[in-house]
Design a protein around this motif. Structure first.
Motif, PDB file in Angstrom:
ATOM      1  N   ASN A  71       0.757  -1.187  -0.045  1.00  0.00           N
ATOM      2  CA  ASN A  71       0.057   0.052  -0.131  1.00  0.00           C
ATOM      3  C   ASN A  71       0.869   1.246  -0.082  1.00  0.00           C
ATOM      4  O   ASN A  71       0.450   2.336   0.207  1.00  0.00           O
ATOM      5  CB  ASN A  71      -0.854   0.008   1.297  1.00  0.00           C
ATOM      6  CG  ASN A  71      -0.214  -0.047   2.558  1.00  0.00           C
ATOM      7  OD1 ASN A  71       1.031  -0.071   2.516  1.00  0.00           O
ATOM      8  ND2 ASN A  71      -0.871  -0.272   3.448  1.00  0.00           N
ATOM      9  N   LEU A  72       2.167   1.195  -0.066  1.00  0.00           N
ATOM     10  CA  LEU A  72       3.108   2.042  -0.031  1.00  0.00           C
ATOM     11  C   LEU A  72       3.170   3.008   1.066  1.00  0.00           C
ATOM     12  O   LEU A  72       3.856   3.784   1.241  1.00  0.00           O
ATOM     13  CB  LEU A  72       3.057   2.991  -1.288  1.00  0.00           C
ATOM     14  CG  LEU A  72       3.380   2.442  -2.609  1.00  0.00           C
ATOM     15  CD1 LEU A  72       2.884   3.508  -3.535  1.00  0.00           C
ATOM     16  CD2 LEU A  72       4.727   1.862  -2.576  1.00  0.00           C
ATOM     17  N   ILE A  73       2.195   2.337   2.400  1.00  0.00           N
ATOM     18  CA  ILE A  73       2.404   3.304   3.738  1.00  0.00           C
ATOM     19  C   ILE A  73       3.722   2.953   4.047  1.00  0.00           C
ATOM     20  O   ILE A  73       4.001   1.907   4.763  1.00  0.00           O
ATOM     21  CB  ILE A  73       1.227   2.848   4.596  1.00  0.00           C
ATOM     22  CG1 ILE A  73      -0.031   3.334   3.738  1.00  0.00           C
ATOM     23  CG2 ILE A  73       1.463   3.645   5.952  1.00  0.00           C
ATOM     24  CD1 ILE A  73      -1.093   3.211   4.533  1.00  0.00           C
ATOM     25  N   VAL A  74       4.637   3.866   4.691  1.00  0.00           N
ATOM     26  CA  VAL A  74       5.928   3.887   5.069  1.00  0.00           C
ATOM     27  C   VAL A  74       5.924   4.374   6.636  1.00  0.00           C
ATOM     28  O   VAL A  74       6.917   4.110   7.205  1.00  0.00           O
ATOM     29  CB  VAL A  74       6.999   4.144   4.429  1.00  0.00           C
ATOM     30  CG1 VAL A  74       7.072   3.909   2.949  1.00  0.00           C
ATOM     31  CG2 VAL A  74       6.804   5.996   4.037  1.00  0.00           C
ATOM     32  N   ALA A  75       5.001   5.269   6.944  1.00  0.00           N
ATOM     33  CA  ALA A  75       5.129   5.715   8.470  1.00  0.00           C
ATOM     34  C   ALA A  75       3.619   5.809   8.739  1.00  0.00           C
ATOM     35  O   ALA A  75       2.599   6.187   7.893  1.00  0.00           O
ATOM     36  CB  ALA A  75       5.847   6.900   8.360  1.00  0.00           C
ATOM     37  N   THR A  76       3.332   6.265  10.176  1.00  0.00           N
ATOM     38  CA  THR A  76       2.085   6.382  10.509  1.00  0.00           C
ATOM     39  C   THR A  76       2.114   7.256  11.700  1.00  0.00           C
ATOM     40  O   THR A  76       3.048   7.209  12.320  1.00  0.00           O
ATOM     41  CB  THR A  76       1.074   5.480  11.185  1.00  0.00           C
ATOM     42  OG1 THR A  76       0.916   4.342  10.080  1.00  0.00           O
ATOM     43  CG2 THR A  76      -0.232   5.672  11.601  1.00  0.00           C
ATOM     44  N   ILE A  77       1.734   8.641  11.557  1.00  0.00           N
ATOM     45  CA  ILE A  77       1.957   9.512  12.488  1.00  0.00           C
ATOM     46  C   ILE A  77       0.338   9.862  13.079  1.00  0.00           C
ATOM     47  O   ILE A  77      -0.423  10.399  12.650  1.00  0.00           O
ATOM     48  CB  ILE A  77       2.419  11.017  11.769  1.00  0.00           C
ATOM     49  CG1 ILE A  77       3.630  10.977  11.224  1.00  0.00           C
ATOM     50  CG2 ILE A  77       2.394  11.987  13.088  1.00  0.00           C
ATOM     51  CD1 ILE A  77       3.893  12.159  10.304  1.00  0.00           C
ATOM     52  N   GLY A  78       0.449   9.455  14.332  1.00  0.00           N
ATOM     53  CA  GLY A  78      -0.740   9.443  15.167  1.00  0.00           C
ATOM     54  C   GLY A  78      -1.879   8.475  14.205  1.00  0.00           C
ATOM     55  O   GLY A  78      -1.462   7.342  14.222  1.00  0.00           O
TER      56      GLY A  78
END
Length: 158
Positions: free
Chosen positions: A10-17
């Motif tokens: 899904n190309l998600i490389v980070a989550t902030i909150g």
């Protein structure tokens, strides 16, 4: 043009909150204006983008409610000036780039892109990969802590 060889699906490389941050692209190119190296310097540019949704819209609404008419007018004047933005919502995301030639890539500036509300970034790293490098490896952090997500990029399509 580069080719992403391996990355989260899904190309998600980070989550902030609760906001997911996607790798929106990577390119071996020349540095744009208004970064910490001269315009035209060979470099690696990494694009990040927040997955827009309830969390980003809520954040933007909270910020908008705290702004006075004078603040909005001052921001409009500031937006007309050329130069880098003041703050990005994605500034907590860090990227470390390595390659198979042990090149040391240094952050050399960033610019917010898109609509100016801070959910899209362009990060510049120097130097550009040497011509004999066959793979770039990107590791991602939030506030210095690994996200456990990474990707590999073939830089040879330059």
């Amino acid at each position: 043009m580069t080719t992403i060889v391996r990355a989260p699906g899904n190309l998600i490389v980070a989550t902030i909150g609760k906001v997911d941050v996607r790798l929106a692209g990577i390119d071996v190119t020349k540095a744009p204006q208004h970064v910490d190296v001269p315009s035209g310097t060979p470099c690696v540019v990494v694009y990040l983008s927040a997955a827009r949704g309830y969390e980003t819209v809520s954040h933007d609404a909270e910020i908008a409610q705290t702004r006075s008419l004078e603040d909005l007018a001052a921001e409009a004047v500031e937006a007309q000036k050329d130069g880098p933005p003041k703050l990005s919502n994605l500034s907590r995301v860090g990227i470390t780039i390595t390659d198979d030639q042990s090149t040391r890539y240094e952050p050399s500036g960033f610019r917010m892109i898109g609509d100016g509300i801070g959910w899209d970034d362009m990060r510049v790293y120097t130097p550009a990969p040497p011509s004999h490098a066959v793979m770039l490896h990107l590791d991602f952090t939030v506030d210095g802590d690994s996200t456990g997500r990474s990707c590999d990029v073939d830089p040879t399509a330059r």
